[in-house]
Design an enzyme around this catalytic site. Structure first.
Site, PDB file in Angstrom:
ATOM      1  N   CYS A 173      -0.964   4.036   2.214  1.00  0.00           N
ATOM      2  CA  CYS A 173      -0.141   3.787   3.593  1.00  0.00           C
ATOM      3  C   CYS A 173       1.310   3.687   4.246  1.00  0.00           C
ATOM      4  CB  CYS A 173      -0.431   2.339   4.142  1.00  0.00           C
ATOM      5  SG  CYS A 173      -1.670   1.907   3.183  1.00  0.00           S
ATOM      6  N   ASP A 174       1.910   3.155   3.431  1.00  0.00           N
ATOM      7  CA  ASP A 174       3.570   3.660   3.613  1.00  0.00           C
ATOM      8  C   ASP A 174       4.673   4.356   3.313  1.00  0.00           C
ATOM      9  OD1 ASP A 174       2.955   1.416   5.373  1.00  0.00           O
ATOM     10  OD2 ASP A 174       3.409  -0.161   4.303  1.00  0.00           O
TER      11      ASP A 174
ATOM     12  N   CYS B 290       0.995  -1.664   0.167  1.00  0.00           N
ATOM     13  CA  CYS B 290      -0.139   0.058  -0.069  1.00  0.00           C
ATOM     14  C   CYS B 290       0.748   0.674   0.123  1.00  0.00           C
ATOM     15  CB  CYS B 290      -0.794   0.293   0.909  1.00  0.00           C
ATOM     16  SG  CYS B 290      -1.970   1.264   1.562  1.00  0.00           S
TER      17      CYS B 290
END
Ligand code: NAP
Length: 312
Positions: free
Chosen positions: A139-140, A136
């Protein structure tokens, strides 16, 4: 079953298919419950900018879109709860959905549990997940600002996410196992024109290496089997999806494991529908998931009305 836990329509999965169905069903008069183990939105939460949803212009983030969908469904009376569904069964014309010790019942049921990320299965992938290996970018990605990032895959997700990562770093390398990208042309063309993204074709990942964090990646050429090692800080993997069908293993599926339905989203089990990425279909997009959900709600409304009429 108490009145509080009996619904006309239960939806398992609060991705965009589930939320769309909840909105249509609740607006159509069904007492509707949506259950998801995670926060509502599913995969769409990770879309940095939802630029291809017709009429949504200027575009918004996937997160904003999902928040709006949930609130819209709730505004018509749908109830959205966060719980893990452990099993489902059907006795006579009533479905029961078990969430550990709690249970909820309904006449109609929608399976909208979507699909999850496929893993590469190479050495280092599992060991370094969360330490540089990610599925992701939204997200990261921010953890790897200005770092050397590899992206694996040649589909829409890999290309979109590589574009997003290029807003965080000038050093992005996308690796694809064939010599042409699978992504839609507009998406692929934009990726190939991005000066911050280098593309390595005809190569697959042999190994991801690092002590406690990703430090390098080994690639193997699919042309001559030559192996090369490249230093990097993160490896974002977008190798496709596989359907999340654990709750409905009894239903017929296509060769990819996706649930077969008819055009009304009806599965082989009467009163049970499937919508979104879990369903066998040619094109998986937010817009097609939303459409599936609306059609499933339409079918469920007729089905539930008939049951209620028969009981009068
Ligand atoms: P996808 O279209 O299935 O693409 C997966 C990619 O990963 C393919 O290029 C595949 O290579 C590669 N791959 C699979 N296994 C691999 C392995 N073991 N090693 C290396 N590469 C591997 O999956 P996706 O990109 O996640 O998209 C899923 C669905 O969502 C698609 O229907 C897509 O159109 C849709 N989507 C749309 C958008 C958008 O409209 N902007 C954005 C994201 C996703 P091959 O090509 O050789 O098979």
């Amino acid at each position: 079953m108490s009145e509080e836990t009996f619904y006309d329509y239960i939806i398992i999965g609060a991705g965009v298919a589930g939320l769309s169905s909840a909105q249509y069903a609740a607006r159509g008069g069904l007492k509707t419950l949506v259950i998801d183990v995670s926060m509502p939105g599913g995969q769409a939460l990770t879309i940095p900018t939802l630029e291809n949803y017709p009429g949504l212009y200027p575009s918004v983030s996937g997160t904003q879109f999902c928040v709006n969908m949930k609130e819209q469904a709730e505004s018509f009376g749908a109830v959205v709860i966060q719980k893990a569904v452990s099993s489902i069964d059907k006795i006579s014309d009533v479905f029961t959905v078990y969430c550990g010790k709690e249970k909820y019942s309904s006449y109609a049921l929608l399976i909208a549990t979507g699909a999850s990320h496929r893993k590469l299965g190479v050495p280092g992938e599992a060991e370094l997940e969360g330490r540089g290996v990610s599925y992701c970018a939204t997200c990261d990605g921010p953890f790897f600002k200005g770092k050397k990032i590899f992206v694996i895959g040649g589909g829409d997700s890999a290309c979109d996410e590589a574009m997003f990562l290029s807003t965080l770093s000038d050093d992005i390398t996308l690796v694809h196992r064939r010599d042409t990208l699978r992504a839609q042309k507009a998406v692929a063309d934009r990726l190939l024109a991005n000066p911050k993204v280098k593309v390595i074709f005809n190569s697959k990942v042999k190994q991801i290496k690092g002590e406690g964090r990703v430090q390098s990646i080994e690639l193997e050429s699919t042309v001559d089997a030559a192996v090369t090692e490249h230093s990097c800080d993160a490896v974002f993997i977008f190798a496709g999806m596989h359907p999340v069908t654990e709750l409905v293993e009894m239903l017929p599926k296509d060769e990819g494991g996706y649930i077969k339905t008819d055009d009304e989203m009806q599965t082989l089990m009467s009163g049970m529908y499937a919508a979104g990425d879990i369903r066998s279909k040619p094109f998986r997009q937010v817009v097609t998931a939303v459409s599936d959900g609306a059609i499933a709600a339409h079918s469920a409304i007729s089905y539930v009305m008939k049951i209620k009429d028969d009981k009068k």
